[in-house]
Scaffold this active site. Structure first.
Site, PDB file in Angstrom:
ATOM      1  N   GLY A  88       9.496 -39.414  -4.925  1.00 19.15           N
ATOM      2  CA  GLY A  88       8.864 -40.301  -5.884  1.00 19.15           C
ATOM      3  C   GLY A  88       7.534 -40.821  -5.376  1.00 19.15           C
ATOM      4  O   GLY A  88       6.856 -40.189  -4.559  1.00 19.15           O
ATOM      5  N   GLU A 120       0.802  -1.235   0.000  1.00 14.07           N
ATOM      6  CA  GLU A 120       0.000   0.000   0.000  1.00 14.07           C
ATOM      7  C   GLU A 120       0.832   1.281   0.000  1.00 14.07           C
ATOM      8  O   GLU A 120       0.563   2.175  -0.823  1.00 14.07           O
ATOM      9  CB  GLU A 120      -0.986   0.016   1.181  1.00 14.07           C
ATOM     10  CG  GLU A 120      -2.007  -1.107   1.158  1.00 14.07           C
ATOM     11  CD  GLU A 120      -1.537  -2.350   1.895  1.00 14.07           C
ATOM     12  OE1 GLU A 120      -0.343  -2.681   1.794  1.00 14.07           O
ATOM     13  OE2 GLU A 120      -2.354  -2.993   2.555  1.00 14.07           O
ATOM     14  N   GLU A 139       7.931 -33.360  -5.055  1.00 13.22           N
ATOM     15  CA  GLU A 139       8.174 -33.728  -6.462  1.00 13.22           C
ATOM     16  C   GLU A 139       8.473 -35.201  -6.674  1.00 13.22           C
ATOM     17  O   GLU A 139       8.807 -35.609  -7.770  1.00 13.22           O
ATOM     18  CB  GLU A 139       9.297 -32.851  -7.043  1.00 13.22           C
ATOM     19  CG  GLU A 139       8.785 -31.544  -7.615  1.00 13.22           C
ATOM     20  CD  GLU A 139       9.577 -31.061  -8.828  1.00 13.22           C
ATOM     21  OE1 GLU A 139      10.117 -31.876  -9.592  1.00 13.22           O
ATOM     22  OE2 GLU A 139       9.657 -29.831  -8.986  1.00 13.22           O
TER      23      GLU A 139
HETATM   24  C1  AOF Z   1      -0.191  -5.176   4.273  1.00  8.07           C
HETATM   25  N1  AOF Z   1       0.387  -5.055   3.058  1.00  8.07           N
HETATM   26  O1  AOF Z   1       1.822  -5.689   1.499  1.00  8.07           O
HETATM   27  C2  AOF Z   1       1.672  -7.006   3.424  1.00  8.07           C
HETATM   28  C3  AOF Z   1       1.024  -7.158   4.688  1.00  8.07           C
HETATM   29  O2  AOF Z   1       6.580  -8.012   9.879  1.00  8.07           O
HETATM   30  P1  AOF Z   1       5.757  -6.886   9.341  1.00  8.07           P
HETATM   31  O3  AOF Z   1       5.697  -5.706  10.254  1.00  8.07           O
HETATM   32  O4  AOF Z   1       6.145  -6.511   7.930  1.00  8.07           O
HETATM   33  O5  AOF Z   1       4.243  -7.421   9.269  1.00  8.07           O
HETATM   34  C4  AOF Z   1       3.934  -8.646   8.673  1.00  8.07           C
HETATM   35  C5  AOF Z   1       2.429  -8.749   8.576  1.00  8.07           C
HETATM   36  O6  AOF Z   1       1.960  -7.725   7.705  1.00  8.07           O
HETATM   37  C6  AOF Z   1       1.935 -10.051   7.928  1.00  8.07           C
HETATM   38  O7  AOF Z   1       1.763 -11.071   8.872  1.00  8.07           O
HETATM   39  C7  AOF Z   1       0.601  -9.590   7.398  1.00  8.07           C
HETATM   40  O8  AOF Z   1      -0.334  -9.479   8.450  1.00  8.07           O
HETATM   41  C8  AOF Z   1       0.910  -8.184   6.912  1.00  8.07           C
HETATM   42  N2  AOF Z   1       1.332  -8.184   5.499  1.00  8.07           N
HETATM   43  N3  AOF Z   1       0.101  -6.244   5.044  1.00  8.07           N
HETATM   44  O9  AOF Z   1      -0.949  -4.299   4.706  1.00  8.07           O
HETATM   45  C9  AOF Z   1       1.307  -5.891   2.613  1.00  8.07           C
HETATM   46  N4  AOF Z   1       2.621  -7.886   3.001  1.00  8.07           N
HETATM   47 ZN    ZN Z   2       0.933  -3.163   5.878  1.00  6.27          ZN
END
Ligand code: AOF
Ligand code: ZN
Length: 379
Positions: free
Chosen positions: A316, A59, A314
């Protein structure tokens, strides 16, 4: 403001966000690869995917691209924006600060630090929020993350290539080509978006596979390579061991040196022999993990604990059966090639006409002369 009503254009823009999220699948460490597009008057003015390694989140990058144009715009996000102060400030706060008018979400976040709070923060700030848009596709794009968060194990894909006569290879001759170059390129792409890849010791010895990604430009996306090797029989001269310093290899050994079915070899090994093999493998850069080979759920928990969200099995046949019988396969990718193996064939643990119950057919894809059928566990 209450639950926003979905609008006709929502699915189209969410599909774009999901496509974008796929760019970094498997490359964002323990974070999910999330896609975000910011739309103003029907035009995309900002777009981003979670960065390599997991940060920044999607975001703030998409908002930075949109700049002033984000005011009053709609943000499409594949996962609920985060509400927690983690390694980065909350994305919900950034959406509020930029003055976004509406947020459309595909999947809510099971992370206990977020789980509904991201949505509440947005609504409390007067932003209209619509959830559940293209939720099934969204869940599919976040399958690894969602499985690790909710089941404490990686999302498991079983890939099999079956000949026209139902075989996966021929005894004693190593690798046999069942599919053509187009299908093989597709499997390379699958490896590149997967955290770890696993084979049994029988396959590791007879095929001497590398299990890396060789597609030009994607080589760095090779998954961690895992061998179920109860008695530490992996030869030091195997390609896996020889490349262990470039791409990690983990061998999973039995706690008591007993074989896995008949795949592990002949008779249980003397503890002293196990110890010296352990030392030799470690000296070559291989990690040895002791784990009960009859209970793959224990191994999967150990993998999830170290942040592995997706696993590709993958081969066997015995290894495939082990995971199938334990009910630990989430998705089956079944390739069928026109090759006939004939005498000495190794029968596939799964025939196209005999897919276990509980799996739904998700699609058929044609790659050159081969066909891929994909099945996913329903629940
Ligand atoms: C979002 N946008 O692009 C992603 C999110 O370790 P941190 O602080 O980076 O937080 C990880 C958490 O952030 C992950 O478990 C999930 O809840 C969120 N990921 N959130 O708003 C993003 N990648
Ligand atoms: Zn975030």
């Amino acid at each position: 403001m209450g639950e926003g009503i979905a609008r006709p254009e929502d699915e189209r823009f969410m599909a774009a966000a999901i496509r974008l999220s796929r760019w970094h699948t498997g490359q964002t460490s323990t974070n999910p690869s999330v896609g975000c597009v910011i739309v103003r008057d029907g035009v995309i003015v900002g777009r981003a995917v979670t960065a390599h390694g997991g940060r920044p989140h999607a975001e703030p990058q998409a908002l930075a691209e949109a700049g002033e144009l984000a005011r009053g715009a709609t943000a499409y996000v594949t996962l609920e924006p985060c509400s927690h102060h983690g390694k980065t400030p909350p994305c919900a706060e950034a959406l509020i600060a930029y003055g976004v008018g509406r947020v459309v979400i595909s999947v809510t976040d099971p992370d206990i630090r977020v789980s509904g709070r991201g949505i509440s923060m947005l609504r409390d700030a007067g932003i209209e929020v619509t959830t559940g848009v293209l939720e099934e596709q969204g869940r599919q794009s976040l399958a690894g993350y969602l499985t690790r968060q909710t089941k404490n194990r990686p999302y498991v894909t079983l890939k099999l290539a079956v000949s026209a006569d139902g075989m996966i290879g021929r005894k004693g001759v190593g690798q046999v080509a069942i599919t053509g170059p187009e299908a093989r390129a597709q499997v390379q792409a699958l490896r590149a978006e997967t955290d770890a890849i696993l084979v049994g010791i029988g396959t590791a010895i007879s095929d001497d596979p590398l299990l890396t990604v060789r597609t030009p430009g994607l080589e760095v996306q090779s998954p961690v390579r895992i061998v179920l090797d109860p008695m530490l029989a992996l030869p030091l001269t195997s390609k896996l061991v020889e490349t262990a310093r470039e791409v990690p290899v983990i061998v999973v050994a039995s706690e008591d040196g007993s074989p896995l079915g008949t795949e592990g070899g002949n008779t249980p090994t003397e503890p002293a022999a196990i110890d010296s093999r352990h030392a030799a493998l470690e000296a070559a850069g291989v990690e040895v993990l002791y784990c009960n080979p009859y209970h793959p759920e224990v191994l999967l928990l150990a993998l999830a604990t170290r942040g592995i969200s997706s696993l590709l099995v993958e081969g066997g046949a015995k290894t495939a059966k082990l995971f199938l019988e334990a009910g630990l396969v989430d998705r089956i990718q079944l390739y069928q090639g026109p090759v006939v193996i004939g005498d000495g064939g190794i029968e596939s643990p799964l025939q196209p006409t005999d897919i276990p119950s509980g799996f739904a057919h998700r699609g058929t894809y044609i790659f050159g002369a081969d066909r891929l059928d994909e099945y996913e566990r329903e629940n």
